[in-house]
Enzyme design. Structure first.
Site, PDB file in Angstrom:
ATOM      1  N   ARG A   9     -55.439   0.800  20.524  1.00  0.00           N
ATOM      2  CA  ARG A   9     -56.385   1.443  21.357  1.00  0.00           C
ATOM      3  C   ARG A   9     -57.238   2.142  20.374  1.00  0.00           C
ATOM      4  NH1 ARG A   9     -52.904   1.368  25.464  1.00  0.00           N
ATOM      5  NH2 ARG A   9     -53.672  -0.017  27.505  1.00  0.00           N
ATOM      6  N   MET A  69     -50.800   6.537  15.674  1.00  0.00           N
ATOM      7  CA  MET A  69     -51.442   5.282  15.410  1.00  0.00           C
ATOM      8  C   MET A  69     -51.334   4.433  16.966  1.00  0.00           C
ATOM      9  SD  MET A  69     -50.141   4.157  11.505  1.00  0.00           S
ATOM     10  CE  MET A  69     -50.733   4.901  10.438  1.00  0.00           C
ATOM     11  N   SER A  70     -52.384   3.815  17.227  1.00  0.00           N
ATOM     12  CA  SER A  70     -52.360   3.005  18.605  1.00  0.00           C
ATOM     13  C   SER A  70     -53.262   1.772  18.336  1.00  0.00           C
ATOM     14  CB  SER A  70     -52.680   3.970  19.621  1.00  0.00           C
ATOM     15  OG  SER A  70     -53.029   3.233  20.902  1.00  0.00           O
ATOM     16  N   GLY A 121     -47.581   1.564  12.592  1.00  0.00           N
ATOM     17  CA  GLY A 121     -46.510   1.971  13.473  1.00  0.00           C
ATOM     18  C   GLY A 121     -45.765   0.595  13.854  1.00  0.00           C
ATOM     19  N   HIS A 122     -46.322  -0.545  14.378  1.00  0.00           N
ATOM     20  CA  HIS A 122     -45.732  -1.634  14.557  1.00  0.00           C
ATOM     21  C   HIS A 122     -44.959  -2.294  13.279  1.00  0.00           C
ATOM     22  CE1 HIS A 122     -49.196  -2.217  17.205  1.00  0.00           C
ATOM     23  NE2 HIS A 122     -48.257  -2.184  18.157  1.00  0.00           N
ATOM     24  N   ALA A 150     -52.934  -6.331  17.659  1.00  0.00           N
ATOM     25  CA  ALA A 150     -53.777  -5.535  17.258  1.00  0.00           C
ATOM     26  C   ALA A 150     -53.070  -4.452  16.403  1.00  0.00           C
ATOM     27  CB  ALA A 150     -54.510  -4.599  18.130  1.00  0.00           C
ATOM     28  N   LEU A 151     -52.193  -5.157  15.416  1.00  0.00           N
ATOM     29  CA  LEU A 151     -51.015  -4.641  14.702  1.00  0.00           C
ATOM     30  C   LEU A 151     -51.540  -3.452  13.774  1.00  0.00           C
ATOM     31  CD1 LEU A 151     -48.794  -7.587  14.087  1.00  0.00           C
ATOM     32  CD2 LEU A 151     -48.706  -6.192  16.132  1.00  0.00           C
ATOM     33  N   GLN A 197     -40.983   5.503  19.545  1.00  0.00           N
ATOM     34  CA  GLN A 197     -40.988   6.629  20.271  1.00  0.00           C
ATOM     35  C   GLN A 197     -42.416   7.115  20.864  1.00  0.00           C
ATOM     36  OE1 GLN A 197     -39.854  10.416  18.143  1.00  0.00           O
ATOM     37  NE2 GLN A 197     -41.025  11.443  19.913  1.00  0.00           N
ATOM     38  N   LYS A 198     -43.399   6.643  20.333  1.00  0.00           N
ATOM     39  CA  LYS A 198     -44.651   7.022  20.781  1.00  0.00           C
ATOM     40  C   LYS A 198     -44.798   6.815  22.478  1.00  0.00           C
ATOM     41  CE  LYS A 198     -49.348   5.864  21.079  1.00  0.00           C
ATOM     42  NZ  LYS A 198     -49.607   4.738  22.035  1.00  0.00           N
TER      43      LYS A 198
HETATM   44  P1  AMP Z   1     -47.815  -2.262  21.928  1.00  0.00           P
HETATM   45  O1  AMP Z   1     -48.257  -3.128  20.961  1.00  0.00           O
HETATM   46  O2  AMP Z   1     -48.784  -0.975  21.780  1.00  0.00           O
HETATM   47  O3  AMP Z   1     -47.347  -2.726  23.235  1.00  0.00           O
HETATM   48  O4  AMP Z   1     -46.603  -1.550  21.072  1.00  0.00           O
HETATM   49  C1  AMP Z   1     -45.598  -2.237  20.353  1.00  0.00           C
HETATM   50  C2  AMP Z   1     -44.556  -1.485  19.965  1.00  0.00           C
HETATM   51  O5  AMP Z   1     -44.698  -0.691  18.882  1.00  0.00           O
HETATM   52  C3  AMP Z   1     -44.140  -0.381  21.277  1.00  0.00           C
HETATM   53  O6  AMP Z   1     -42.493  -0.192  21.195  1.00  0.00           O
HETATM   54  C4  AMP Z   1     -44.489   0.787  20.706  1.00  0.00           C
HETATM   55  O7  AMP Z   1     -43.784   2.060  21.086  1.00  0.00           O
HETATM   56  C5  AMP Z   1     -44.582   0.708  19.300  1.00  0.00           C
HETATM   57  N1  AMP Z   1     -45.411   1.502  18.798  1.00  0.00           N
HETATM   58  C6  AMP Z   1     -46.822   1.774  19.005  1.00  0.00           C
HETATM   59  N2  AMP Z   1     -47.331   2.706  18.337  1.00  0.00           N
HETATM   60  C7  AMP Z   1     -46.854   3.206  17.464  1.00  0.00           C
HETATM   61  C8  AMP Z   1     -46.875   4.188  16.475  1.00  0.00           C
HETATM   62  N3  AMP Z   1     -47.735   5.055  16.240  1.00  0.00           N
HETATM   63  N4  AMP Z   1     -45.548   4.377  15.594  1.00  0.00           N
HETATM   64  C9  AMP Z   1     -44.337   3.790  15.990  1.00  0.00           C
HETATM   65  N5  AMP Z   1     -44.244   2.845  16.988  1.00  0.00           N
HETATM   66  C10 AMP Z   1     -45.298   2.377  17.783  1.00  0.00           C
END
Ligand code: AMP
Length: 302
Positions: free
Chosen positions: A203, A200-201, A50-51, A46-47, A164-165
């Site tokens: 979720r 950004m997330s 941020g990713h 769900a990129l 860092q999030k």
């Molecule tokens: P996730 O898919 O949520 O497990 O995140 C994968 C990577 O992307 C992890 O290292 C997160 O910290 C990073 N990440 C998630 N959201 C952000 C964001 N808003 N800005 C920068 N990195 C992010």
């Protein structure tokens, strides 16, 4: 087709997708002869941008960039959260290829957990596992370590890129690298935000437009603390932030102030130590986290 377009098509590097660990290992062994650094960006898909900022950083630093997409069941302490985790796989594959990812590792649960998902190994994370996310999501960081440990063993990157999030997760992974003797450089990338300040997330896809506005209050509450912070007791600031969030219908698990390098919760600030302000709050049934770092030097503590 004009000849220049034809040329462009020829030089475009294709992204390779592998589902099996042995293919990833074989491929990387082959390219190792011509490439000296491998950057790795693990994700749950769900990129969003941020990713992609992690991918971009890896491309700047490394010869080859590998991303993974795997929604890791062992890090979810809440089954509903796991079931409802957003999936946008087709779009993700397209986005990764368009943005120059060299390889996507797309394992299934059997590939990641050939001996089943019940933990065979315990990672000694100590204090880090007892506070904040560790406290509110029991078992979460053990699950994170299980999956990252396996991914790192397969990909063997020289550099690992994380956001860092997920501040506490970065500290946990730093500890994992030391515990398991991985020779990997951890690079922490800044949090990317929406215009409203909302971090950004993946979720966020589960939020309505109205809820997204509401969710930006989490970041505002962190900024409020930052503005009012002064040496002395922090009790009132924390309580005020908690009330602010509840009033805005963001129901906090915590809003805390901690030492940036140790994550030790502090109630009294000496005006010198670098701090991190962290929050976790529910918007409806969606739980979001965010943090800001208050540091005197322009480098991460992690
Ligand atoms: P996730 O898919 O949520 O497990 O995140 C994968 C990577 O992307 C992890 O290292 C997160 O910290 C990073 N990440 C998630 N959201 C952000 C964001 N808003 N800005 C920068 N990195 C992010």
């Amino acid at each position: 087709m004009p000849s220049h377009q034809c040329f462009a098509l020829h030089i475009k590097r294709k992204m390779i997708i592998y589902k099996h660990a042995f293919d990833v290992i074989a491929y990387l062994k082959k390219v190792e002869q011509t490439n000296t650094s491998t950057g790795f960006v693990p994700t749950m898909g769900a990129l969003h941008k941020g990713h992609l900022s992690l991918l971009e950083k890896s491309k700047q630093v490394c010869d080859i960039t590998v991303c993974s997409i795997f929604i890791n069941p062992t890090q979810f302490n809440n089954t509903e959260d796991f079931k409802k985790y957003p999936v946008t796989l087709e779009q993700d594959i397209y986005t990764l290829e368009k943005n120059g990812c060299d390889m996507l590792f797309l394992p299934d649960v059997n590939e990641m957990y050939p001996q089943g998902t019940i933990a065979k190994k315990h990672f000694n994370l100590g204090y880090l596992e007892t506070v904040l996310e560790g406290k509110y999501r029991p078992g979460h960081f053990q699950g994170v370590c299980q999956v990252v440990n396996r991914l790192l063993t397969i990909v063997s990157p020289t550099h690992l890129f994380m956001g860092q999030k997920d501040y506490q997760q970065c500290m946990v992974i730093k500890k994992l690298l030391a515990l398991e003797n991985f020779n990997v450089q951890l690079i922490i990338c800044p949090t990317l935000r929406e215009e409203t300040g909302l971090a950004m997330s993946s979720r966020n896809l589960r939020l309505s437009d109205e809820q997204k506005k509401q969710a930006s209050d989490i970041y505002k509450s962190l900024l409020n603390i930052k503005e009012k912070l002064k040496p002395g007791t922090l009790h009132f600031l924390k309580k005020e932030a908690e009330k602010y969030l509840i009033n805005k219908n963001c129901i906090p698990d915590y809003i805390e102030i901690a030492e940036a390098n140790s994550l030790k919760i502090i109630n009294e600030w000496n005006g010198k130590d670098d701090l991190v302000i962290l929050a976790a709050a529910f918007i409806g049934d969606v739980r979001l986290i965010d943090n800001i770092l208050l540091k005197r030097q322009d480098s991460f503590y992690l």
